[in-house]
Design an enzyme around this catalytic site. Structure first.
Site, short mmCIF file in Angstrom:
data_model
loop_
_atom_site.label_atom_id
_atom_site.label_comp_id
_atom_site.label_asym_id
_atom_site.label_seq_id
_atom_site.Cartn_x
_atom_site.Cartn_y
_atom_site.Cartn_z
N TRP A 138 -1.09 17.20 23.52
CA TRP A 138 -0.68 17.43 22.13
C TRP A 138 -1.93 17.45 21.26
O TRP A 138 -2.80 16.58 21.37
CB TRP A 138 0.26 16.30 21.72
CG TRP A 138 0.76 16.34 20.32
CD1 TRP A 138 1.23 17.42 19.63
CD2 TRP A 138 0.85 15.22 19.42
NE1 TRP A 138 1.62 17.04 18.37
CE2 TRP A 138 1.40 15.70 18.21
CE3 TRP A 138 0.54 13.87 19.53
CZ2 TRP A 138 1.63 14.88 17.12
CZ3 TRP A 138 0.77 13.05 18.45
CH2 TRP A 138 1.31 13.55 17.26
N ASP A 219 3.31 8.06 25.87
CA ASP A 219 3.81 8.71 24.66
C ASP A 219 5.14 9.35 25.02
O ASP A 219 5.19 10.26 25.86
CB ASP A 219 2.81 9.76 24.18
CG ASP A 219 3.16 10.32 22.81
OD1 ASP A 219 4.22 9.94 22.26
OD2 ASP A 219 2.40 11.16 22.29
N LYS A 255 12.77 14.29 17.87
CA LYS A 255 13.39 15.36 18.64
C LYS A 255 14.80 14.99 19.10
O LYS A 255 15.74 15.77 18.94
CB LYS A 255 12.52 15.70 19.86
CG LYS A 255 11.06 16.01 19.56
CD LYS A 255 10.90 17.25 18.71
CE LYS A 255 9.46 17.75 18.68
NZ LYS A 255 8.50 16.82 18.09
#
Length: 413
Positions: A138, A219, A255
């Protein structure tokens, strides 16, 4: 009048992803397609407020005792406790033995930052050991750790030849990492590649990290969103905890609950079974100091929505159905895109699109092909060929497949 002390301040580069979003919004072409944004869209390319979130919101609005007072520094206790059970499992020994310290954060980004700040201040790194990030990862990971003065380096992850995992490179890098290095791991639905290790590979990764005394930093931004199963997507984290690791987890609800703008997240620190009984209390006290000095108190609304969903059995079951809807549509779009490309006879093997998991796919399209797609077909994606599968739908799948077929023929790799 004296000149500004900041007269020589350089102009920072614009964020590539948000610049891409701005370019898409400014485009007036009627068939434009946004495959860049990392947010779920329904089959009409519209944001989807989860039905369960609407119900939780109605419960909050009808609560006569609802107010706008500060939350505690560590956040809404019902939310953070439920979030820990969600990622670790309700039967986790770490929870039963009170080895978990949790603090509410500004979504996953804030959780990574809070974890980074805590580790920079308290984790022993006598050799200035780095945080290892997957290549690629990311885009925000590196600058978050840079901002807390933790050096970063990379471990091989994506293998372009197979458009899959470079497991040999990954494990070799772990074996050569200095003891005590921090390894940032994507719990599921790797961003940007969509390539995840198998359970067998995760088991080997854990073995190596245990032998080398490496520190795992998970993560987790897509639990339940990747496969449609909350438990399946948490498997890697739970396996590491079961192996007795000391580790930390950044957890986001952007999300999987669609709470993108509400910034609901949690940072968890899991102490090992051998830790002194008061370790969790001491860690929690220091996390609270970090929090107080930076944001003081976390935001309430998203946390209250998540709290309602996670702690109400009826809403929780409905949420799991909503997750399957989102994950299922993305899987359908993967299969549909590959089927269309096969039908067109598009050069290359596109099976990796189906094998990858989660919101994103690393298509293998080159930067030249990506820019050509943007210029000619008004299809927007990041320069590395990553597409958000949620941007595809029944109305644009043919258009996108034909555009990809055309550009691959015009500009071969």
């Amino acid at each position: 009048m004296s000149a500004s002390a900041f007269a020589a301040l350089p102009l920072a580069p614009a964020d590539p992803l948000f610049s891409l979003i701005a370019a898409y919004k400014a485009d007036t072409f009627d068939k434009k397609v946004d495959l860049g944004v990392g947010a779920y869209r329904d089959d009409n390319a519209k944001p989807w407020v989860l039905p369960v979130v609407k119900k939780a919101d109605a419960i909050l609005r009808n609560d006569p005792d609802l107010n706008h007072e500060y939350l505690p520094i560590a956040g809404l206790p019902g939310f953070t406790s439920a979030a820990a059970r969600l990622i670790l499992g309700a039967d986790s020994p770490a929870l039963a033995e009170k080895r978990v310290s949790s603090i509410q954060t500004i979504s996953g980004t804030g959780a990574v930052h809070t974890g980074g700040r805590f580790l920079a201040k308290f984790y022993p790194r006598p050799q200035n050991q780095s945080v290892y990030l997957s290549n690629p990862t990311w885009a925000n990971h590196k600058q978050i750790f840079d901002n807390v003065s933790l050096p970063t380096t990379q471990y091989p992850y994506y293998y372009p030849a197979t458009r899959g995992l470079d497991f040999e490179g990954f494990t070799s890098s772990l074996l050569s990492a200095p003891r005590g290095s921090i390894i940032l791991l994507h719990a599921c639905a790797h961003n940007p590649t969509g390539v995840d290790p198998t359970r067998e590979q995760w088991t080997k990764i854990a073995e190596i990290m245990k032998e080398k005394q490496l520190f795992p930093f998970f993560d987790c931004a897509y639990q339940g969103f990747a496969s449609g199963s909350l438990d399946n997507d948490a498997w890697a984290v739970r396996h590491f905890v079961a192996q007795g690791f000391e580790l930390c987890i950044a957890q986001s609800f952007s999300k999987n609950l669609g709470l993108y703008g509400e910034r609901a997240g949690v940072f968890h620190f899991v102490s090992p079974p051998s830790a002194p009984a008061d370790t969790t209390t001491r860690i929690g006290s220091q996390l609270a100091i970090v929090q107080r000095s930076e944001i003081s108190n976390p935001p309430a609304y998203g946390a209250r929505i998540a709290d309602a969903v996670l702690n109400n059995p009826e809403l929780f079951e409905e949420w799991k159905e909503n997750l399957q809807t989102m994950a299922g549509r993305i899987i359908d779009m993967r299969e549909a895109l590959v089927a269309k490309l096969k039908e067109l006879g598009t050069p290359g093997d596109w099976s990796h699109v189906i094998k990858q998991i989660g919101m994103f796919s690393f298509t293998g399209l080159t930067e030249k092909q990506v820019l050509k797609l943007r210029e000619d077909a008004h299809i927007y994606m990041t320069k590395n060929g990553r597409i958000s599968m949620a941007g595809l739908n029944k109305n644009n799948i043919d258009y996108v497949a034909k555009a990809i077929d055309k550009v691959v023929r015009e500009i071969p790799e």
